[in-house]
Design a protein around this motif. Sequence first.
Motif, short mmCIF file in Angstrom:
data_model
loop_
_atom_site.label_atom_id
_atom_site.label_comp_id
_atom_site.label_asym_id
_atom_site.label_seq_id
_atom_site.Cartn_x
_atom_site.Cartn_y
_atom_site.Cartn_z
N PHE A 204 -2.45 -8.92 -3.36
CA PHE A 204 -3.07 -8.63 -2.06
C PHE A 204 -2.03 -8.09 -1.08
CE2 PHE A 204 -4.13 -9.98 2.27
CZ PHE A 204 -5.33 -9.31 2.44
N THR A 205 -0.86 -8.72 -1.05
CA THR A 205 0.21 -8.27 -0.14
C THR A 205 0.64 -6.84 -0.47
OG1 THR A 205 0.99 -10.56 0.04
CG2 THR A 205 2.50 -8.81 0.74
N GLU A 206 0.77 -6.55 -1.75
CA GLU A 206 1.16 -5.19 -2.15
C GLU A 206 0.09 -4.17 -1.78
OE1 GLU A 206 3.99 -6.18 -6.03
OE2 GLU A 206 1.82 -5.86 -6.28
N ARG A 207 -1.18 -4.55 -1.86
CA ARG A 207 -2.25 -3.64 -1.47
C ARG A 207 -2.19 -3.35 0.02
NH1 ARG A 207 -6.44 -3.52 -5.55
NH2 ARG A 207 -5.97 -5.04 -7.17
N VAL A 208 -1.86 -4.37 0.83
CA VAL A 208 -1.73 -4.17 2.27
C VAL A 208 -0.58 -3.20 2.56
CG1 VAL A 208 -1.17 -5.28 4.47
CG2 VAL A 208 -2.75 -6.39 2.88
#
Length: 302
Positions: A204-208
């Motif tokens: 999720f963090t990488e997608r952000v």
Amino acid sequence: MAPAVLTGFLPLCVCLLLTPGFADAGRLLVVPMDGSHWFTMRSVVEKLIHRGHEVVAVMPEVSWQLGKSLNFTVKTYSTSYTLEDLNHQFRIFSEVQWKTRVQSFLSLLMISSGSGFLEHFYSHCRSLFNDAKLVKYLEENSFDAVFLDPFDMCGLIVAKYFSLPSVVFTRGLLCYHLEVGSQCPSAPSYVPRLLSGFSDAMSFTERVWNHILYLEEHLFCSYLINTLLGFASEIFQKTVTEYDLFSHTSIWLLRTDFVFDYPKPVMPNVIFIGGINCHQGKSLTKMAPEPFGKAHSLWYLA
């Protein structure tokens, strides 16, 4: 009744038209890019000539590689810079690239724009359209398509200005222009941005962070080619965006393979043609086989 000579000539004409190389031959306008980009494009151009196509190339008088040993029609135009100026600007550009570590795609764009080399290099497109004699020649002669390297972008302006179908020949584009021009969806939630270092299975963090990189790329890429878009707007007498130029492309020839990229949909006019990215390799030197020679004996002993 038709003369005997004409009666005998008609079947010959029909045979010639149906012969491959006569029926399919066309007239191609080539707008190349200087440097290593020309090595690969030139090999394709020479193959097209071999198959019977007529090629006319437009190129600046000042260049590194474009004017060497060409066997097709070339139309040149003068530039506002000399070869010494070009070498000087490229030296500054390359020194900045070596001294600064590229940590993201945004840092790569900032380094490229800070050197001023790209703006200097793009100026040759203005010189092309300032050559009234050359522009008149291109207007009066009919071409079937424009064969171009999109990294320069001048070829895109030429294709749109003369309302010609364009065939793009490239390994890839620095910005999002391939996605915009071909209208291929590339959702930041699933497809990592260039040089992000993320895999296709992002957290999720990488997608952000991927969304942030996507927004930065859109903001800064427009700034990077702002000078060229301003010139294009002068030519067309209206505001021109990168979408206006890249969406005019008829066929995208990508010098790569689908399996080397992240999984994503592509449009039918995007064609993967494999890794044509360097000079044709020379055959290896033939050596006499020595299956039980001294070298093999030493290797086995080791």
